[in-house]
Design an enzyme around this catalytic site. Structure first.
Site, PDB file in Angstrom:
ATOM      1  N   HIS A   1      27.242  29.286  78.618  1.00  0.00           N
ATOM      2  CA  HIS A   1      26.389  30.465  78.800  1.00  0.00           C
ATOM      3  C   HIS A   1      27.106  31.798  78.551  1.00  0.00           C
ATOM      4  O   HIS A   1      26.447  32.776  78.188  1.00  0.00           O
ATOM      5  CB  HIS A   1      25.822  30.489  80.235  1.00  0.00           C
ATOM      6  CG  HIS A   1      24.737  29.481  80.450  1.00  0.00           C
ATOM      7  ND1 HIS A   1      23.911  29.478  81.549  1.00  0.00           N
ATOM      8  CD2 HIS A   1      24.332  28.429  79.672  1.00  0.00           C
ATOM      9  CE1 HIS A   1      23.049  28.469  81.466  1.00  0.00           C
ATOM     10  NE2 HIS A   1      23.282  27.819  80.345  1.00  0.00           N
TER      11      HIS A   1
ATOM     12  N   THR B   1      46.401  33.636  92.210  1.00  0.00           N
ATOM     13  CA  THR B   1      44.976  33.421  92.492  1.00  0.00           C
ATOM     14  C   THR B   1      44.117  33.369  91.233  1.00  0.00           C
ATOM     15  O   THR B   1      42.960  32.943  91.301  1.00  0.00           O
ATOM     16  CB  THR B   1      44.425  34.576  93.350  1.00  0.00           C
ATOM     17  OG1 THR B   1      44.631  35.797  92.621  1.00  0.00           O
ATOM     18  CG2 THR B   1      45.128  34.649  94.707  1.00  0.00           C
TER      19      THR B   1
ATOM     20  N   HIS C   1      21.599  33.339  75.489  1.00  0.00           N
ATOM     21  CA  HIS C   1      22.895  33.706  76.059  1.00  0.00           C
ATOM     22  C   HIS C   1      23.629  34.675  75.133  1.00  0.00           C
ATOM     23  O   HIS C   1      24.364  35.540  75.590  1.00  0.00           O
ATOM     24  CB  HIS C   1      23.729  32.458  76.326  1.00  0.00           C
ATOM     25  CG  HIS C   1      23.011  31.475  77.195  1.00  0.00           C
ATOM     26  ND1 HIS C   1      22.651  31.761  78.484  1.00  0.00           N
ATOM     27  CD2 HIS C   1      22.541  30.231  76.936  1.00  0.00           C
ATOM     28  CE1 HIS C   1      22.001  30.731  78.995  1.00  0.00           C
ATOM     29  NE2 HIS C   1      21.912  29.794  78.077  1.00  0.00           N
TER      30      HIS C   1
ATOM     31  N   ASP D   1      52.120  34.964  85.344  1.00  0.00           N
ATOM     32  CA  ASP D   1      53.238  35.607  86.037  1.00  0.00           C
ATOM     33  C   ASP D   1      54.099  34.542  86.733  1.00  0.00           C
ATOM     34  O   ASP D   1      53.928  33.337  86.501  1.00  0.00           O
ATOM     35  CB  ASP D   1      52.727  36.699  86.999  1.00  0.00           C
ATOM     36  CG  ASP D   1      51.935  36.140  88.172  1.00  0.00           C
ATOM     37  OD1 ASP D   1      51.811  34.903  88.281  1.00  0.00           O
ATOM     38  OD2 ASP D   1      51.438  36.957  88.978  1.00  0.00           O
TER      39      ASP D   1
ATOM     40  N   CYS E   1      47.882  33.121  87.340  1.00  0.00           N
ATOM     41  CA  CYS E   1      48.722  33.788  88.333  1.00  0.00           C
ATOM     42  C   CYS E   1      48.495  33.070  89.662  1.00  0.00           C
ATOM     43  O   CYS E   1      48.018  31.933  89.674  1.00  0.00           O
ATOM     44  CB  CYS E   1      48.435  35.284  88.401  1.00  0.00           C
ATOM     45  SG  CYS E   1      46.759  35.760  88.867  1.00  0.00           S
TER      46      CYS E   1
END
Ligand code: RB5
Length: 150
Positions: A98, A67, A133, A8, A65
């Site tokens: 993993h 955060t 995994h 964004d 973005c």
């Protein structure tokens, strides 16, 4: 490897750092992120890009973005997406080893450009370990299938 980048308005600068790493590695990429600093809504960018990873059109996605949180929440709503929100190199490595993460989310307001470059390089060049995994990832995929059937 084909990589889709999106983000964004709050991720515009860090996207350029990501592109520099992709160019160094010689990977193909498409940037579908916002091209202005005007306020936009992160799901409008994350969801279509995540679908293009889930469909197999791209091998990986890198979503940015402010955060990384909005991008990761949105991306993980798309079936087949394993998006890791990463802020350190160790987690970048482990999300590949993993979790076989196919989308990397980062926050431009959280990490600096140098760290972001290291995260991207590590994340793109680390292979999934498989074995136990894979069993765990298969359980997530099975859950997604069951939800789709309901
Ligand atoms: C935009 O201000 C900001 O909320 C967005 O980039 C992101 O951080 C949301 O999770």
């Amino acid at each position: 490897m084909r990589v889709i980048i999106t983000g964004d308005h709050a991720g515009m600068t860090l996207r350029n750092e990501v592109k520099a790493v992709l160019e160094e590695l010689g990977y193909e990429y498409e940037d579908t992120g916002a091209d202005c600093t005007c306020s936009v809504d992160y799901p409008d960018y994350a969801l279509p890009a995540a679908k293009r990873v889930a469909s197999g059109e791209f091998d990986r996605g890198i979503f940015i973005c402010g955060t990384g949180i909005g991008m990761s929440i949105s991306a993980n709503k798309v079936k087949g997406i394993r998006c890791a929100l990463v802020q350190d190199v160790y987690s970048a490595k482990m999300s590949r080893l993993h979790n076989d993460a196919n989308v990397l989310a980062m926050g431009e307001r959280v990490i600096g450009p140098g760290l972001a470059r290291e995260i991207v390089y590590t994340w793109l060049t680390t292979e999934f370990e498989g074995d136990r995994h894979k069993r765990r990832i298969d359980k997530i995929a099975k859950y997604e299938e069951e939800q789709a059937d309901e």
